[in-house]
Design a protein around this motif. Structure first.
Motif, PDB file in Angstrom:
ATOM      1  N   PHE A  88       0.833  -1.210   0.000  1.00 54.46           N
ATOM      2  CA  PHE A  88       0.000   0.000   0.000  1.00 54.46           C
ATOM      3  C   PHE A  88       0.865   1.256   0.000  1.00 54.46           C
ATOM      4  O   PHE A  88       0.483   2.286  -0.543  1.00 54.46           O
ATOM      5  CB  PHE A  88      -0.949   0.006   1.199  1.00 54.46           C
ATOM      6  CG  PHE A  88      -2.022  -1.044   1.115  1.00 54.46           C
ATOM      7  CD1 PHE A  88      -2.601  -1.357  -0.112  1.00 54.46           C
ATOM      8  CD2 PHE A  88      -2.441  -1.734   2.246  1.00 54.46           C
ATOM      9  CE1 PHE A  88      -3.585  -2.326  -0.210  1.00 54.46           C
ATOM     10  CE2 PHE A  88      -3.420  -2.698   2.152  1.00 54.46           C
ATOM     11  CZ  PHE A  88      -3.992  -2.998   0.931  1.00 54.46           C
TER      12      PHE A  88
ATOM     13  N   PRO B  85      -4.311   7.544   3.446  1.00 51.60           N
ATOM     14  CA  PRO B  85      -4.888   6.479   2.608  1.00 51.60           C
ATOM     15  C   PRO B  85      -4.239   5.121   2.847  1.00 51.60           C
ATOM     16  O   PRO B  85      -4.935   4.103   2.917  1.00 51.60           O
ATOM     17  CB  PRO B  85      -4.628   6.973   1.177  1.00 51.60           C
ATOM     18  CG  PRO B  85      -4.561   8.446   1.308  1.00 51.60           C
ATOM     19  CD  PRO B  85      -3.933   8.723   2.637  1.00 51.60           C
ATOM     20  N   THR B  86      -2.910   5.096   3.013  1.00 53.59           N
ATOM     21  CA  THR B  86      -2.229   3.830   3.268  1.00 53.59           C
ATOM     22  C   THR B  86      -2.679   3.219   4.594  1.00 53.59           C
ATOM     23  O   THR B  86      -2.995   2.029   4.673  1.00 53.59           O
ATOM     24  CB  THR B  86      -0.703   4.047   3.282  1.00 53.59           C
ATOM     25  OG1 THR B  86      -0.300   4.463   1.982  1.00 53.59           O
ATOM     26  CG2 THR B  86       0.040   2.795   3.663  1.00 53.59           C
TER      27      THR B  86
ATOM     28  N   TRP C 255       1.678   1.812  -3.489  1.00 53.80           N
ATOM     29  CA  TRP C 255       0.513   2.213  -4.276  1.00 53.80           C
ATOM     30  C   TRP C 255       0.010   3.607  -3.897  1.00 53.80           C
ATOM     31  O   TRP C 255      -0.325   4.409  -4.767  1.00 53.80           O
ATOM     32  CB  TRP C 255      -0.631   1.217  -4.070  1.00 53.80           C
ATOM     33  CG  TRP C 255      -0.440  -0.067  -4.804  1.00 53.80           C
ATOM     34  CD1 TRP C 255       0.503  -0.332  -5.751  1.00 53.80           C
ATOM     35  CD2 TRP C 255      -1.206  -1.264  -4.657  1.00 53.80           C
ATOM     36  NE1 TRP C 255       0.377  -1.629  -6.197  1.00 53.80           N
ATOM     37  CE2 TRP C 255      -0.664  -2.226  -5.555  1.00 53.80           C
ATOM     38  CE3 TRP C 255      -2.295  -1.634  -3.865  1.00 53.80           C
ATOM     39  CZ2 TRP C 255      -1.187  -3.504  -5.672  1.00 53.80           C
ATOM     40  CZ3 TRP C 255      -2.809  -2.903  -3.987  1.00 53.80           C
ATOM     41  CH2 TRP C 255      -2.251  -3.833  -4.879  1.00 53.80           C
ATOM     42  N   LEU C 256      -0.098   3.864  -2.602  1.00 52.84           N
ATOM     43  CA  LEU C 256      -0.828   5.054  -2.156  1.00 52.84           C
ATOM     44  C   LEU C 256       0.079   6.118  -1.552  1.00 52.84           C
ATOM     45  O   LEU C 256      -0.392   7.208  -1.221  1.00 52.84           O
ATOM     46  CB  LEU C 256      -1.894   4.658  -1.114  1.00 52.84           C
ATOM     47  CG  LEU C 256      -2.901   3.589  -1.584  1.00 52.84           C
ATOM     48  CD1 LEU C 256      -3.710   3.072  -0.417  1.00 52.84           C
ATOM     49  CD2 LEU C 256      -3.823   4.167  -2.644  1.00 52.84           C
TER      50      LEU C 256
END
Lengths: 273, 245
Positions: B106, B115-116, B109-110
């Motif tokens: 994550f 958000p993570t 990705w983030l």
């Protein structure tokens, strides 16, 4: 002759068709996921850094296995998991058994255990690192601390629920106090111990991977954090898959042990998950 | 309640005596009164407030998202064979993976930030909700569903008005597990990386040698988890009151 060959082929085909769906059906979603994953990754719509294709993950897995890193990391992670889990079983079972058989033990430890049970115990990790250093000690004892609580509460209620009749029978046939404990109380609490162990095993795995990710020192968790810092997402995904495989193997081993040791128990087939 | 508090006070008293009389070094086990004083100081200097709010916001968002998505997914699985065939193996596959292991993924990705952390919480909490909803919904009496169909209820209405209410006792248990896990996931992911939240504050104070502050924040996280669980227990007792004989 030819007739029978055709027949046997047809038979095989029918058998294949019959057996096919049973094997294929659970695999279809995996295959679908992997195919879609590969298609998206190959189409170039998503950066391969964000979504490494399955082939890249597989070749990374093979590479890690070939260099021996994978086995060293896996061995370290499994060792820490089992050591922490083992301590939790020994200490947790003793505490839980004491609470289940002694009113004083229950009074003294009941509130403390029920308080700690519902707190996020992983938050004690900085304290464990302060007390036991950044090496194996803090990781194993953090794991033991987290895993002990499901074991304690399972053994507590398990020992408490042992039928009084069984104890009375033991006393009536002239068993000594320690014999009643060894021959009746402890075996009768074992199913509860296995249930507590099955609940806490996934937590052992969580505790080990978080503490490895946090303070390094080898193991699969440390490898993941290191790879993430070097933006090596293929290794991250490869290690996640390895962790899943170890998790399956460990819980299968626990179920097998339960079946072997508790053949006499009627709840031996109870699935805990 | 008061009788149950006695052993806890005994432990705190023992801790205070051991630490205050110098049986344990101060940086290994600070006495209780100095931890309490440090907790108050952290509150007044403004180090605690923003981190507390950030953490609570992340935990609440992740927990609510996981609960809603988990109930919907579990209910759909129980009503549709196609969804069940697809989701069941994915659940079985992801169940044994320790969820904080998704943190590095994550992170890639983030990026670093809420958000993570929320994604880790959702990943960690959703499975117990899905499984309990699915199990509860599958046990719903078929005759009740058939009756609803005969009265002309559509499939969506049946899920909302018949299946979910009947499965509520199971769902409530699954959500309780998810609530406990949400704090575990929150703290682990905040400790692993980032500059905000209670998990970060605890490890940051510890690394800086402020052990009283670290103990204060760790104990505070513990109390938060405990009180959330107690509050949920009281709430679910009220929710389930109509289900008791």
């Amino acid at each position: 002759m030819g007739h029978s060959v055709v027949d046997s082929w047809r038979h095989t085909a029918i058998r294949m068709r019959r057996a096919g769906p049973a094997i294929v059906r659970p695999l279809t979603p995996f295959t679908a996921v992997i195919l879609v994953w590969q298609a998206i990754a190959a189409s170039g719509a998503v950066n391969s850094y964000l979504l490494p294709p399955p082939t890249a993950v597989l070749s990374r897995l093979i590479h890690l296995a070939a260099t021996g890193d994978l086995f060293a990391d896996t061995a370290l992670t499994v060792y820490r998991t089992l050591a922490g889990f083992g301590i939790a079983i020994l200490v947790g079972a003793s505490i839980g058994f004491w609470m289940g058989t002694s009113a004083f033990g229950e009074w003294l430890l009941g509130p403390v255990v029920s308080f700690l049970f519902s707190t996020p115990k992983i938050s004690f990790l900085p304290i464990f690192i302060l007390w036991f250093g950044t090496f194996d000690g803090s990781k194993i004892l953090m794991t033991a601390f987290i895993c002990a609580f499901p074991v304690i509460s399972a053994c507590h209620s398990g020992a408490k629920d042992v039928s009084r009749l069984w104890r009375w029978v033991g006393q009536n046939i002239g068993m000594s106090r320690s014999r009643v404990v060894r021959k009746i109380m402890i075996p009768a609490t074992l199913p509860a111990l296995f249930t507590g162990g099955a609940i806490s095993l996934p937590f052992a795995f969580i505790a080990v991977s978080v503490s490895e990710m946090m303070s390094g020192g080898g193991g699969l968790g440390a490898r993941m954090m290191l790879s993430a810092r070097f933006a090596d997402s293929a290794t991250v995904v490869a290690v996640i898959i390895v962790l899943g495989a170890i998790g399956v193997a460990l819980s299968a081993a626990l179920t097998a042990a339960r079946h072997r040791l508790l053949r006499w128990d009627s709840t031996v087939d109870t699935v805990v998950a | 309640m008061t009788a149950r508090a006695v052993p806890i006070l005994l432990f705190l008293g023992l801790w205070e005596i051991v630490a205050a009389l110098g049986f344990a070094p101060r940086d290994i086990l600070p006495p209780v009164h100095s931890i309490a004083a440090r907790a108050v100081a952290l509150g007044t200097t403004g180090e605690l407030g923003p981190n507390l709010l950030t953490s609570l916001g992340r935990a609440a968002l992740g927990f609510v998202l996981a609960t809603c998505a988990g109930i919907v997914l579990g209910a759909l699985m129980s009503r549709s064979r196609a969804i069940e065939v697809f989701v069941n193996p994915v659940l079985a596959l992801s169940y044994p993976i320790p969820k904080p292991a998704f943190f590095p993924l994550f992170l890639i990705w983030l990026g670093l930030g809420s958000p993570t952390h929320v994604a880790v919480i959702v990943t960690g909490c959703i499975i117990p909700v899905v499984i309990s909803t699915y199990n509860g919904a599958r046990r719903v009496n078929r005759h009740v569903v058939w009756t609803a169909q005969n009265f002309g209820m559509g499939p969506t209405r049946i899920i909302w008005r018949v299946v979910l209410p009947a499965a509520l006792p199971d769902i409530v248990v699954g959500i309780r597990v998810a609530l406990t896990l949400s704090f575990d996931m929150l703290v682990s992911s905040e400790m692993l990386a980032g500059q905000t939240g209670l998990g970060f504050l605890a490890s940051y104070l510890g690394e800086g040698g402020d052990y009283e502050g670290m103990f204060a924040v760790v104990l505070m996280i513990g109390f938060l988890g405990f009180f959330a669980d107690q509050a949920y227990g009281a709430l679910s007792g009220r929710l389930l009151a109509p289900y008791r004989d």
